[in-house]
Enzyme design. Sequence first.
Site, PDB file in Angstrom:
ATOM      1  N   ASP A 113     -41.958 -19.389  78.824  1.00  0.00           N
ATOM      2  CA  ASP A 113     -43.551 -19.489  78.699  1.00  0.00           C
ATOM      3  C   ASP A 113     -43.696 -19.566  77.163  1.00  0.00           C
ATOM      4  OD1 ASP A 113     -46.025 -19.612  79.412  1.00  0.00           O
ATOM      5  OD2 ASP A 113     -46.655 -17.530  79.431  1.00  0.00           O
ATOM      6  N   HIS A 166     -48.126 -21.782  78.896  1.00  0.00           N
ATOM      7  CA  HIS A 166     -49.319 -22.169  79.838  1.00  0.00           C
ATOM      8  C   HIS A 166     -50.627 -22.564  79.076  1.00  0.00           C
ATOM      9  CE1 HIS A 166     -49.748 -17.536  79.342  1.00  0.00           C
ATOM     10  NE2 HIS A 166     -51.130 -17.752  79.279  1.00  0.00           N
ATOM     11  N   SER A 195     -53.390 -14.539  75.429  1.00  0.00           N
ATOM     12  CA  SER A 195     -52.107 -15.332  75.631  1.00  0.00           C
ATOM     13  C   SER A 195     -51.831 -15.917  74.487  1.00  0.00           C
ATOM     14  CB  SER A 195     -51.997 -16.102  76.929  1.00  0.00           C
ATOM     15  OG  SER A 195     -52.588 -15.586  78.005  1.00  0.00           O
TER      16      SER A 195
END
Length: 410
Positions: A170, A140, A254
């Site tokens: 992911d 993402h 992230s």
Amino acid sequence: MGYYDDNDEGRSQRPKGSKGGSFISGLVGVIIGALLVMIAFPSLGNVFNRSSDQQTAVENAQNSQNNITGKSVSLDVTTDVTKAVQKAEKAVVGIANIQSQGFWSQQGQGQGKGEQETGSGSGVIYKKENGKAFIVTNNHVVEGADQLEVTLSNGKKLSARLLGSDVWTDLAVVEVDGKDVSTVAQFGDSDKLKLGEPVIAIGNPLGENFAGSVTQGIVSGVNRTVPMDLNNDGLEDWEAEVLQTDAAINPGNSGGALVNVSGQVVGINSMKIAQEAVEGIGFSIPIKSAEPVINDLEKYGKIRRPAMGVTLQNVSDVPAYHQQETLRLPKGVTQGIMIESVSPGSPAAEAGMQEMDVIFELDGHKVNDILELRKYLYNNKKPGDSMKVKYYRQGKEKEATLKLTNESRL
């Protein structure tokens, strides 16, 4: 008659002489008394002297306090945490997601080329080979990017190339020129993590202004599963298997590293629960489950997942009437996976499976819905593997053996 001048003078002089003698006698008495006391009690003199000395000491101390000046103290603090951070921090980078903008979006932005940074995250340098450096991050973070830009720990910016990404896990891998890369992260064993074990999150929360931020916490949970809706249809498509930590993980973290006190990467930070009533619940992808995905993305640009060649629907989503009258499921059977369509030439077609067959078991493992089927398939099988499938057809139990193919071939 006579005069007593002499007598008068004599009277006036005698009293004066008497008073002077008394004063002198008293003074002499006091002096003698004091001498006698000093002779009898010589320690009293020392007391007086000590009192005087103490008073002087007090005054000196007060003066000293009034004249105190500050002094700088330098400390060299080294702990397991600081050692771990020092070992891993230079392997953590920032990643900018740059996307082309339309004509109207270009106006007033000074970009010149119609490009704009639409998001940012972090990444971990895990390998340096043949002049290239390889970085793992989240899918993402790089999703939808027209260009990627990596910022090293020393502030140097490098153009990056996306090698591959995977929405299910992911994860993504990007490549940069390795000339300026000095540090490569060491992977640890996430399977050996214990509840309460200290961990450290390193990344760029909120972008480059807070690059290289470090937060500390503990392992709050292992083998956690988090439901994922990957296509935004409101239905659960996947369950991510993650580590739970209370180390602060914020937007921009992230793709960054979760490291143990040895400075080894044990997880790739991925997400957090962002609700007003929730605090300190962040998630990281265990490095043990991430490693095979990273290797495939680096080598092939995608994950080579096995496929049956079917489209599916949960039986629980089929109206009860059709469960009984159309599928003719045995009484009491309300779960399973119905085949909506079969691709020509696929493993399912070659094994003789048809539309409206209802799968309920794979290699002896019960599966109640698409999620369980997908997890078994992706976690336990590879393209080319065989798999036994049990299913109902018009109420009768049947079995087929499929030789799975590569998902990308269908």
